[in-house]
Design an enzyme around this catalytic site. Structure first.
Site, short mmCIF file in Angstrom:
data_model
loop_
_atom_site.label_atom_id
_atom_site.label_comp_id
_atom_site.label_asym_id
_atom_site.label_seq_id
_atom_site.Cartn_x
_atom_site.Cartn_y
_atom_site.Cartn_z
N HIS A 66 -35.34 21.94 -84.89
CA HIS A 66 -35.72 23.29 -85.29
C HIS A 66 -34.64 24.32 -84.97
O HIS A 66 -33.94 24.23 -83.98
CB HIS A 66 -37.02 23.69 -84.60
CG HIS A 66 -36.91 23.77 -83.10
ND1 HIS A 66 -36.49 24.90 -82.43
CD2 HIS A 66 -37.14 22.84 -82.14
CE1 HIS A 66 -36.50 24.68 -81.13
NE2 HIS A 66 -36.88 23.43 -80.93
N ASP A 67 -34.51 25.30 -85.86
CA ASP A 67 -33.65 26.47 -85.65
C ASP A 67 -32.17 26.12 -85.52
O ASP A 67 -31.39 26.93 -85.01
CB ASP A 67 -34.09 27.26 -84.41
CG ASP A 67 -35.52 27.75 -84.52
OD1 ASP A 67 -35.77 28.62 -85.38
OD2 ASP A 67 -36.39 27.27 -83.77
N GLY A 89 -33.00 21.24 -80.80
CA GLY A 89 -33.20 22.54 -81.39
C GLY A 89 -32.10 23.54 -81.07
O GLY A 89 -31.45 23.48 -80.03
#
Length: 257
Positions: free
Chosen positions: A116-117, A134
């Site tokens: 994520h991100d 992440g």
């Protein structure tokens, strides 16, 4: 096409080929001339550009593997001309940055995971079974070899290359080769830099800057001050200085041999 599920609100461009048993959810955008193989899952919040190739069993836009994620709206944004091979998984963002971003002209090899991100630049190669936690930043023209594990919040500078089966827990400055255990600076990425038009004079400049950073000066702050004082200002010099000064995790060490 057999047993393909496409959400009624999905936006599919011209000349998009979709393989058998693939699922595309409602909140998805796919650009023109993209090829999608069999058994692919493209989930809500995913945006894919033009001329991409997405191979069998890839899962794009899955929920973040982060216990803090609370179903907030977020996206996965993928640029143009990307090749995403078999069993790749790329998660969308969390409330931290609201999106995961993959640039253009990248090759992401089989079984790689991008958390994520994360932000991946352009013209990168992500090797097979690379695991990326992440909020990792990967700048342009980076080559990450297979089976490398990357700690969250790590930053990998442009034009760098990481050897296979590496453990990345510190930031990797631009233009270099990172190898060995623990991961260390072992020289410039000469092959990649020459392919991209870096001339001998520029390579010598970069080599001398990193000699100061990793070998001559043990104190990084003093090394950067020395470089600013004694080296002509260039784009590459300033990128190295800014990268090291802005590193929150600290950079990898010099060659231990």
């Amino acid at each position: 096409m057999k047993n393909v599920i496409i959400g009624k609100k999905a936006s599919i461009g011209m000349n998009v080929r979709i393989g058998n048993f693939t699922t595309i959810e409602n909140d998805v955008v796919i650009g023109d001339n993209t090829w999608i193989g069999n058994n692919v899952n493209i989930l809500n919040g995913t945006r894919i550009g033009e001329n991409c190739q997405i191979y069998s069993s890839a899962v794009l836009g899955g929920n973040p593997q982060d216990l803090k994620y609370n179903n907030e709206y977020s996206t996965l944004e993928i640029g143009n001309n990307n090749i995403i091979r078999e069993f790749v998984t790329i998660n969308k963002g969390t409330k931290s940055k609201q999106k995961t971003v993959i640039g253009s002209d990248n090759l992401i090899m089989s079984n790689a995971h991008i958390g994520h991100d994360c932000f991946i630049g352009n013209h990168c190669i992500i090797g097979f079974s690379v695991g990326m936690a992440g909020e990792v930043i990967v700048c342009d023209y980076v080559n990450i070899s297979g089976l490398t594990a990357i700690h969250q919040f790590s930053v990998i500078g442009e034009h760098s290359i990481i050897s296979g089966i590496s453990r990345v827990v510190k930031d990797i400055p631009p233009y270099i080769v990172a190898a060995r255990e623990p991961l260390s600076y072992v020289g410039l990425n000469l092959v990649g830099l020459k392919r991209r038009g870096f001339e001998t004079e520029k390579l010598n400049e970069l080599k001398e800057i990193y000699r100061i950073v990793f070998q001559q000066k043990r104190n990084t702050t003093l090394a950067l001050e020395f470089i600013e004082k004694h080296f002509k200002q260039t784009i590459e010099r300033d990128k190295i200085i800014d990268f090291i000064r802005n590193s929150t995790r600290g950079i990898i060490k010099g060659n231990q041999e």
